[in-house]
Design an enzyme around this catalytic site. Structure first.
Site, short mmCIF file in Angstrom:
data_model
loop_
_atom_site.label_atom_id
_atom_site.label_comp_id
_atom_site.label_asym_id
_atom_site.label_seq_id
_atom_site.Cartn_x
_atom_site.Cartn_y
_atom_site.Cartn_z
N SER A 1 0.83 -1.21 0.00
CA SER A 1 0.00 0.00 0.00
C SER A 1 0.86 1.25 0.00
CB SER A 1 -0.88 0.04 1.25
OG SER A 1 -1.59 -1.16 1.38
N1 SAH Z 1 0.54 -5.15 4.34
C1 SAH Z 1 1.10 -5.63 3.12
C2 SAH Z 1 0.17 -5.43 1.96
C3 SAH Z 1 0.00 -6.70 1.20
S1 SAH Z 1 -1.28 -6.73 0.00
C4 SAH Z 1 2.47 -5.03 2.88
O1 SAH Z 1 2.92 -4.19 3.67
O2 SAH Z 1 3.11 -5.42 1.90
C5 SAH Z 1 -2.46 -7.74 0.78
C6 SAH Z 1 -2.08 -9.16 1.04
O3 SAH Z 1 -3.22 -9.81 1.59
C7 SAH Z 1 -1.68 -9.98 -0.19
O4 SAH Z 1 -0.39 -10.45 -0.02
C8 SAH Z 1 -2.70 -11.13 -0.20
O5 SAH Z 1 -2.16 -12.36 -0.61
C9 SAH Z 1 -3.13 -11.17 1.26
N2 SAH Z 1 -4.40 -11.84 1.54
C10 SAH Z 1 -5.57 -11.78 0.86
N3 SAH Z 1 -6.51 -12.55 1.47
C11 SAH Z 1 -5.90 -13.09 2.57
C12 SAH Z 1 -6.32 -13.99 3.60
N4 SAH Z 1 -7.55 -14.50 3.65
N5 SAH Z 1 -5.42 -14.32 4.55
C13 SAH Z 1 -4.17 -13.83 4.55
N6 SAH Z 1 -3.72 -13.00 3.61
C14 SAH Z 1 -4.57 -12.63 2.62
#
Ligand code: SAH
Length: 265
Positions: free
Chosen positions: A111
């Site tokens: 993000s």
């Molecule tokens: N906070 C992260 C943002 C990652 S984007 C950072 O700093 O990089 C969001 C992430 O949520 C993705 O990697 C995706 O695979 C994950 N995601 C989506 N659904 C999920 C679930 N049910 N459980 C765990 N992770 C999930």
């Protein structure tokens, strides 16, 4: 160590290969000798080769965040300390401190700094004040937000459903040595009961509803901050406070997060 085939070859690591070989694969500008104070030291010539004076650029980012309305001093300090460029691919290092989301592989994104800061600030404004509490992060991604949270919460449980990103985050976070950040591989829609109750739950992926498991695992006085699809079919930031008298939902500004998916992959 897990292989990271998604990383392109690095060009600037010969000087540190003997220092910290384990980190070669995952940080293009992580070129400092171990033991140096990362937050205060300047960049090595290799990192300067990327045209990035990391500390100064971070300070500029923090000033901008303050200008955009982020006020919590500990949060601003944490955003100033965690080196965001270590979490992105070498080709994107120069954009690491810009107000933009960036790809982190497997179709996912890290993000924008101001979205990360906004969500954490909302978490910090909850009654349960996460300062001393436990926090669950759903969607570890590259691990950046987990690292920022690690400086603010007592314990951070961060769960990721994609094995490739879970492994990548593990590598990215290793040099930060945040002993209170626990990375978990699993379906975050189920929460993580072993760490409950949580003072805060923060999601980096948006679904059509807040999973019941999150509500159940939230402490009374705790707060959930998550993107969610609203009735209008758009995604918005949602805050759920678990009060003695019940749940309080607040729908805030529109956001664009990757989808919250069930199961692991
Ligand atoms: N906070 C992260 C943002 C990652 S984007 C950072 O700093 O990089 C969001 C992430 O949520 C993705 O990697 C995706 O695979 C994950 N995601 C989506 N659904 C999920 C679930 N049910 N459980 C765990 N992770 C999930």
């Amino acid at each position: 160590m897990a292989q990271r085939p998604s990383f392109p070859a690095r060009m600037d690591l010969s000087s540190r290969a003997a220092v910290a070989p384990k980190n070669i694969a995952n940080s293009a500008v992580h070129t400092r000798a171990r033991g140096q104070n990362d937050a205060k030291s300047g960049l090595t010539p290799a990192a300067q080769g990327h045209g990035l004076d990391s500390q100064m650029v971070r300070e500029r980012m923090v000033k901008k965040l303050a200008h955009q309305g982020i006020t919590h001093p500990d949060l601003l300090a944490a955003m100033g300390a965690i080196e965001r460029h270590r979490f992105v691919d070498s080709a994107l290092v120069n954009q690491a401190y810009e107000d933009t989301s960036l790809p982190i592989g497997l179709g996912q994104t890290i993000s924008k700094p101001n979205v990360v800061a906004r969500m954490i600030e909302l978490l910090l404004q909850g009654e349960g004040a996460i300062k001393m509490g436990r926090v669950l992060e759903v969607g570890t991604g590259c691990g950046y937000q987990a690292a920022v949270l690690g400086r603010l919460a007592r314990e951070v449980y961060s769960i990721e459903r994609l094995r490739g990103l879970h492994d990548k985050a593990r590598g990215n976070l290793r040099p930060f040595r945040l002993a209170n950040v626990h990375l978990l591989f699993g379906d975050g829609m189920q929460g993580y009961a072993k760490g409950a109750p949580y003072a805060g739950i923060i999601a980096a992926a948006g679904g059509s509803a807040i999973p019941q498991a999150w509500i159940d695992q939230l402490a009374v006085g705790g707060r959930i901050v998550a993107p969610m699809e609203t009735a209008a079919g758009q995604q918005a930031l949602v805050v759920v406070d678990k009060l003695e008298r019940g749940l309080k939902h607040s729908v805030l500004e529109a956001v664009h997060f990757v989808p919250l998916k069930s199961g692991i992959a």
